[in-house]
Design an enzyme around this catalytic site. Sequence first.
Site, PDB file in Angstrom:
ATOM      1  NE  ARG A  15      -3.376   6.830  -0.459  1.00 51.78           N
ATOM      2  CZ  ARG A  15      -2.274   6.741  -1.189  1.00 51.78           C
ATOM      3  NH1 ARG A  15      -1.087   7.038  -0.657  1.00 51.78           N
ATOM      4  NH2 ARG A  15      -2.320   6.391  -2.463  1.00 51.78           N
ATOM      5  CG  HIS A 209      -1.703   5.825  -8.017  1.00 45.72           C
ATOM      6  ND1 HIS A 209      -2.647   6.121  -7.057  1.00 45.72           N
ATOM      7  CD2 HIS A 209      -0.570   6.453  -7.620  1.00 45.72           C
ATOM      8  CE1 HIS A 209      -2.111   6.881  -6.130  1.00 45.72           C
ATOM      9  NE2 HIS A 209      -0.842   7.107  -6.449  1.00 45.72           N
ATOM     10  CG  HIS A 211       2.290  10.582  -8.000  1.00 42.49           C
ATOM     11  ND1 HIS A 211       2.055  11.352  -6.896  1.00 42.49           N
ATOM     12  CD2 HIS A 211       1.891   9.328  -7.668  1.00 42.49           C
ATOM     13  CE1 HIS A 211       1.533  10.610  -5.933  1.00 42.49           C
ATOM     14  NE2 HIS A 211       1.432   9.371  -6.373  1.00 42.49           N
ATOM     15  CB  CYS A 242       4.915   8.846  -1.631  1.00 43.86           C
ATOM     16  SG  CYS A 242       5.301   7.637  -0.368  1.00 43.86           S
ATOM     17  CG  ASN A 251      -1.891  11.604  -6.497  1.00 43.11           C
ATOM     18  OD1 ASN A 251      -1.637  12.041  -5.400  1.00 43.11           O
ATOM     19  ND2 ASN A 251      -1.869  10.321  -6.783  1.00 43.11           N
TER      20      ASN A 251
HETATM   21  P1  HMG Z   1       7.827  -0.430  11.475  1.00 41.28           P
HETATM   22  O1  HMG Z   1       8.384   0.713  12.259  1.00 41.28           O
HETATM   23  O2  HMG Z   1       8.765  -1.303  10.759  1.00 41.28           O
HETATM   24  O3  HMG Z   1       6.878  -1.398  12.283  1.00 41.28           O
HETATM   25  O4  HMG Z   1       6.774   0.188  10.450  1.00 41.28           O
HETATM   26  P2  HMG Z   1       6.509  -1.593  13.753  1.00 41.28           P
HETATM   27  O5  HMG Z   1       5.669  -2.805  13.760  1.00 41.28           O
HETATM   28  O6  HMG Z   1       7.770  -1.542  14.581  1.00 41.28           O
HETATM   29  O7  HMG Z   1       5.600  -0.343  14.130  1.00 41.28           O
HETATM   30  C1  HMG Z   1       6.087   0.931  14.473  1.00 41.28           C
HETATM   31  C2  HMG Z   1       5.070   1.621  15.353  1.00 41.28           C
HETATM   32  O8  HMG Z   1       3.858   1.836  14.608  1.00 41.28           O
HETATM   33  C3  HMG Z   1       4.658   0.781  16.553  1.00 41.28           C
HETATM   34  O9  HMG Z   1       4.295   1.695  17.568  1.00 41.28           O
HETATM   35  C4  HMG Z   1       3.434   0.066  16.079  1.00 41.28           C
HETATM   36  O10 HMG Z   1       2.575  -0.302  17.116  1.00 41.28           O
HETATM   37  C5  HMG Z   1       2.788   1.096  15.212  1.00 41.28           C
HETATM   38  P3  HMG Z   1       5.167   1.771  18.922  1.00 41.28           P
HETATM   39  O11 HMG Z   1       5.142   0.398  19.495  1.00 41.28           O
HETATM   40  O12 HMG Z   1       6.554   2.194  18.471  1.00 41.28           O
HETATM   41  O13 HMG Z   1       4.463   2.805  19.726  1.00 41.28           O
HETATM   42  N1  HMG Z   1       1.998   0.530  14.107  1.00 41.28           N
HETATM   43  C6  HMG Z   1       0.791   0.979  13.759  1.00 41.28           C
HETATM   44  N2  HMG Z   1       0.019   1.954  14.255  1.00 41.28           N
HETATM   45  C7  HMG Z   1      -1.175   2.161  13.639  1.00 41.28           C
HETATM   46  N3  HMG Z   1      -1.597   1.444  12.572  1.00 41.28           N
HETATM   47  C8  HMG Z   1      -0.836   0.461  12.068  1.00 41.28           C
HETATM   48  C9  HMG Z   1       0.409   0.195  12.663  1.00 41.28           C
HETATM   49  N4  HMG Z   1       1.376  -0.686  12.388  1.00 41.28           N
HETATM   50  C10 HMG Z   1       2.347  -0.471  13.292  1.00 41.28           C
HETATM   51  N5  HMG Z   1      -1.268  -0.220  10.993  1.00 41.28           N
HETATM   52  C11 HMG Z   1       4.850   0.073   9.024  1.00 41.28           C
HETATM   53  C12 HMG Z   1       6.098  -0.640   9.530  1.00 41.28           C
HETATM   54  C13 HMG Z   1       4.296  -0.708   7.885  1.00 41.28           C
HETATM   55  C14 HMG Z   1       3.841   0.132  10.168  1.00 41.28           C
HETATM   56  C15 HMG Z   1       5.265   1.501   8.609  1.00 41.28           C
HETATM   57  O14 HMG Z   1       6.321   1.394   7.718  1.00 41.28           O
HETATM   58  C16 HMG Z   1       4.141   2.268   7.938  1.00 41.28           C
HETATM   59  O15 HMG Z   1       3.131   2.560   8.549  1.00 41.28           O
HETATM   60  N6  HMG Z   1       4.325   2.619   6.649  1.00 41.28           N
HETATM   61  C17 HMG Z   1       3.300   3.324   5.911  1.00 41.28           C
HETATM   62  C18 HMG Z   1       3.937   4.153   4.865  1.00 41.28           C
HETATM   63  C19 HMG Z   1       2.909   4.905   4.062  1.00 41.28           C
HETATM   64  O16 HMG Z   1       1.758   5.051   4.437  1.00 41.28           O
HETATM   65  N7  HMG Z   1       3.348   5.411   2.880  1.00 41.28           N
HETATM   66  C20 HMG Z   1       2.505   6.163   2.007  1.00 41.28           C
HETATM   67  C21 HMG Z   1       1.508   5.315   1.302  1.00 41.28           C
HETATM   68  S1  HMG Z   1       2.199   4.450  -0.103  1.00 41.28           S
HETATM   69  C22 HMG Z   1       2.093   5.587  -1.405  1.00 41.28           C
HETATM   70  O17 HMG Z   1       1.824   6.732  -1.178  1.00 41.28           O
HETATM   71  C23 HMG Z   1       2.264   5.087  -2.806  1.00 41.28           C
HETATM   72  C24 HMG Z   1       0.921   4.964  -3.554  1.00 41.28           C
HETATM   73  O18 HMG Z   1       0.272   6.229  -3.604  1.00 41.28           O
HETATM   74  C25 HMG Z   1       1.144   4.433  -4.972  1.00 41.28           C
HETATM   75  C26 HMG Z   1       2.203   5.235  -5.752  1.00 41.28           C
HETATM   76  O19 HMG Z   1       2.089   6.471  -5.855  1.00 41.28           O
HETATM   77  O20 HMG Z   1       3.119   4.566  -6.252  1.00 41.28           O
HETATM   78  C27 HMG Z   1      -0.021   3.992  -2.848  1.00 41.28           C
HETATM   79 MG    MG Z   2       0.634   7.783  -5.019  1.00 45.28          MG
END
Ligand code: HMG
Ligand code: MG
Length: 289
Positions: A15, A209, A211, A242, A251
């Site tokens: 992931r 967690h 990095h 990220c 990580n």
């Molecule tokens: P948005 O653009 O504000 O929301 O995104 P939206 O509701 O307008 O959705 C945009 C489009 O995505 C739409 O499609 C939705 O249908 C679709 P369109 O109508 O334009 O064709 N959509 C989805 N599709 C599939 N699955 C879904 C979904 N939700 C909406 N669940 C949203 C808001 C939250 C969706 C977006 O910001 C997002 O997906 N963010 C994810 C970011 C991410 O994954 N970041 C990396 C993980 S976090 C990390 O790495 C940190 C961590 O490792 C800890 C650390 O290191 O600190 C965990």
């Molecule tokens: Mg992370």
Amino acid sequence: MNEDRRVRITEVGPRDGLQNESTLVPVAGKIAFVDALGDAGFPEIEVTSFVSPKWVPQLADAAEVMSGITRRSSTTYSVLCPNQRGAEAALAAGADKISIFTSASEGFCRKNLNASIGESIERFRPVVDLARTASLPIRGYVSCMVRCPYDGPVDPEDVLGTVRRLLDLAGGDIEIALGETLGVAEPDQIEAVLDEVASVVPVSRIDLHLHDTKGMALAGVDRALQCGVRAFDSSCGGLGGCPFAPGASGNLATGPLLDMLEQGGWETGVDRAAVERAAVIASRITGRV
Ligand code: HMG
Ligand code: MG
């Protein structure tokens, strides 16, 4: 296994690792990687994220990957979900555990989720309800535990504030994972956050967690062990980062973490040689060899 010397490792390479690759890794390669990690005996593998493919195209194949992997009964296959839609898809794909993710800092939360911290918590309400109905455990990530790529230094009190919100959201029944998103923390900073958060969660129940941008992550683990942390995330081959945290690199790598723990007399139940085999697959599917 001696329970007093037990440390739990969650392998997050599929992931956190693959979400940050510039090239798209084919589904078959991801499945081979997850299955090789399963062979290594990790208690938990974070397989993928059910997020918007517009935001993270690298993981747009989440459902296919979940349906292709070979499950081991002793391994929890967890996934990230940002909202109700993600949780519905994760449940349909047979996830064993749901991880929600927010931040101690507003700047990162906005860039990562297009939401304030408060808005992210509201979006998680149906996710928690769905997970509860399916009797699945929940993890809550709090990113930027010491520093935010947008807001700068983060106060331990802000980490505590977000931890409290997650605990309130889940009625206390949630695993808290503290994310050092940028990989820049000194051990003293990690200890300061643990001290703060210990007022609401026993340190022995916190997952760390880390990095490793500055090469300090193992020193952070060492200090966290002294503070009582017994659960860490790492990534096979040190993949990771990220896309919404500029400047962050991989990580904490699983192999060196296992070596350090073994030298310290800690037990993980993870097969080091099998981790090496998985790391070779990780290198191959990401085009590093
Ligand atoms: P948005 O653009 O504000 O929301 O995104 P939206 O509701 O307008 O959705 C945009 C489009 O995505 C739409 O499609 C939705 O249908 C679709 P369109 O109508 O334009 O064709 N959509 C989805 N599709 C599939 N699955 C879904 C979904 N939700 C909406 N669940 C949203 C808001 C939250 C969706 C977006 O910001 C997002 O997906 N963010 C994810 C970011 C991410 O994954 N970041 C990396 C993980 S976090 C990390 O790495 C940190 C961590 O490792 C800890 C650390 O290191 O600190 C965990
Ligand atoms: Mg992370």
